[in-house]
Design a protein around this motif. Structure first.
Motif, short mmCIF file in Angstrom:
data_model
loop_
_atom_site.label_atom_id
_atom_site.label_comp_id
_atom_site.label_asym_id
_atom_site.label_seq_id
_atom_site.Cartn_x
_atom_site.Cartn_y
_atom_site.Cartn_z
N UNK A 245 2.82 -3.56 3.74
CA UNK A 245 1.60 -2.77 3.71
C UNK A 245 1.60 -1.62 4.69
N UNK A 246 1.09 -0.47 4.24
CA UNK A 246 1.00 0.74 5.07
C UNK A 246 -0.32 1.45 4.80
N UNK A 247 -0.69 2.31 5.75
CA UNK A 247 -1.81 3.23 5.56
C UNK A 247 -1.41 4.61 6.06
N UNK B 94 0.56 -1.75 8.39
CA UNK B 94 -0.54 -2.71 8.50
C UNK B 94 -0.05 -3.97 9.20
N UNK B 95 -0.91 -4.53 10.03
CA UNK B 95 -0.53 -5.67 10.86
C UNK B 95 -0.19 -6.90 10.01
N UNK B 96 0.74 -7.70 10.52
CA UNK B 96 1.16 -8.93 9.86
C UNK B 96 0.54 -10.12 10.59
N UNK B 97 -0.13 -11.02 9.88
CA UNK B 97 -0.73 -12.18 10.55
C UNK B 97 0.35 -13.07 11.18
N UNK B 98 -0.02 -13.76 12.24
CA UNK B 98 0.92 -14.67 12.90
C UNK B 98 1.46 -15.70 11.91
N UNK B 99 2.77 -15.93 11.99
CA UNK B 99 3.40 -16.93 11.15
C UNK B 99 3.90 -16.42 9.82
N UNK C 33 -7.58 -6.34 5.87
CA UNK C 33 -7.46 -5.49 7.06
C UNK C 33 -8.71 -4.63 7.21
N UNK C 34 -9.12 -4.43 8.45
CA UNK C 34 -10.11 -3.41 8.77
C UNK C 34 -9.33 -2.14 9.12
N UNK C 35 -9.49 -1.10 8.32
CA UNK C 35 -8.68 0.10 8.50
C UNK C 35 -9.05 0.89 9.74
N UNK C 36 -10.23 0.67 10.30
CA UNK C 36 -10.61 1.38 11.52
C UNK C 36 -10.09 0.68 12.77
N UNK C 37 -10.24 -0.64 12.83
CA UNK C 37 -9.81 -1.37 14.02
C UNK C 37 -8.37 -1.85 13.93
N UNK C 38 -7.83 -1.96 12.72
CA UNK C 38 -6.48 -2.50 12.52
C UNK C 38 -6.44 -4.01 12.47
N UNK C 39 -7.59 -4.68 12.63
CA UNK C 39 -7.62 -6.15 12.64
C UNK C 39 -7.19 -6.70 11.29
N UNK C 40 -6.49 -7.84 11.32
CA UNK C 40 -6.01 -8.50 10.11
C UNK C 40 -6.46 -9.95 10.12
N UNK C 41 -6.77 -10.49 8.93
CA UNK C 41 -7.16 -11.89 8.83
C UNK C 41 -6.68 -12.47 7.51
N UNK C 42 -6.36 -13.75 7.56
CA UNK C 42 -6.00 -14.49 6.36
C UNK C 42 -7.28 -14.97 5.67
#
Length: 356
Positions: free
Chosen positions: A210-212, A222-227, A269-278
């Motif tokens: 994933x990219x932006x 785009x950030x990768x979740x842990x694991x 993903x939140x595109x403003x903060x960069x946060x990622x969640x499963x």
């Protein structure tokens, strides 16, 4: 925009009459008693259809009805009314429609190698410019101001995501981040959509990481979740992107298998903060709205569901015992959805969910 001789005056209001997009996911989970689905009318000779585009307000739906798999031609539903033919979209694969009724799509041009990204505006097909370095172009999405994201095939080989900015004479090719070979693998990039800020979301590399890209072409992985090993983007809505994770293999009895502690799941993903969640229990992520509410299928059942604040809510179906169905659009309020409900014997219906 004119479709089949009719003038469409498009207002920025959802199908359910809800207000402008929220900045964060809905605070309260949906109520099973409030959520209801209803079908939109199909042509009398149709027993199936495929949705090709829904405008951001949910007023315009472009879909292709079919009879036993044979396409009947693209049609337009406005405010849930009867469908109207769209002759200008013949042989065009629709990628999206914006609030002004401008359609972005891809068509094969007879006698020309490859495909061409186009707009359908005021009933006319307008080709988008082909970069000098490209042989083929395709559209992936369009935003409110008319920016189009897509992908081009390069003469030298490979693909690049591309941004056609409204009013600009030259499209902008979008590369992955410099030196980011660990995530991208190659310099190939492709787009899956664009938001109203002109941010393009897509993937890089053969493994689709994933990219932006910002409107000036700045790339961020785009950030990768842990694991997890990697994540691929599938959709964008407002300040949010939706994707799917790929579990990192682990060794079991001398063989590499997917890590059971980290199964493939939907990712937001939140595109403003960069946060990622499963998104727990989500498989087959499909669509995401400007509020951050995501739609997909729930693990173990395959039933369409939406995710509100970490909780999955299975959507009610307008027909009994449906086959696997698809949610194609989540409204800006996070409570309205449009999708296709299929049944092995009854065919497919175009359905709207409200109050979910």
């Amino acid at each position: 925009m004119r479709f089949a001789g009719a003038v469409l005056v498009v207002a920025l209001a959802t199908v359910s009459g809800c207000s402008t997009p929220a900045a964060a996911p809905a605070a309260a989970p949906p109520s099973a008693s409030a959520c209801a689905s209803s079908p939109l009318p199909l042509p009398p000779d149709a027993n199936g259809l495929d949705i090709r585009g829904v405008d951001p307000a949910g007023r315009l739906v472009v879909a292709v009805p079919n009879h036993n798999g044979a396409e009947l031609g693209a049609m337009l539903w406005t405010d849930g009314g009867p469908p109207q033919p769209l002759p200008a979209i013949k042989d065009i694969s629709v990628a999206g429609v914006n609030a002004s009724g401008v359609v972005a799509g891809t068509r094969h041009v007879p006698g020309v190698a490859g495909e061409r990204a186009v707009l359908i505006r005021d009933g006319k097909v307008v080709p988008l410019p082909v970069p000098d370095s490209a042989t083929s172009t395709s559209a992936a999405g369009i935003n409110t101001r008319g920016d189009v994201a897509g992908t081009v095939t390069l003469k030298a080989g490979g693909e690049r995501a591309v941004l056609w900015r409204a009013g600009a004479a030259t499209p902008l090719l979008l590369a992955a981040g410099t030196g980011d070979t660990s995530a991208a693998g190659t310099r190939d990039t492709s787009a899956v959509g664009i938001n109203d800020d002109g941010v393009v979301v897509g993937n890089a590399g053969q493994n689709r990481h994933g990219y932006r890209w910002t409107p000036d072409g700045t790339a961020t992985a785009l950030a990768v979740p842990d694991g997890y090993l990697r994540v691929a983007a599938v959709a964008v809505g407002g300040d949010w992107a939706l994707g799917v994770s790929a579990a990192e293999p682990v060794e079991r009895d001398g063989k590499l298998v997917d890590d059971p502690a980290h199964p493939s799941r939907g990712v937001r993903w939140n595109l403003r903060s960069g946060a990622v969640e499963i998104l727990d229990k989500m498989v087959g992520p499909m669509a995401i709205g400007a509020s951050g509410v995501a739609a997909g299928a729930i693990d173990g059942t395959g039933r369409p569901a939406v995710w509100h604040d970490g909780a999955a809510f299975v959507l009610p179906m307008p027909m009994p015992d449906p086959a696997p169905s698809v949610i194609d659009w989540v409204g800006p309020d996070g409570r309205t959805m449009i999708g296709t409900v299929r049944h092995d014997d009854l065919g497919a219906q175009l359905a709207v969910w409200r109050g979910c």
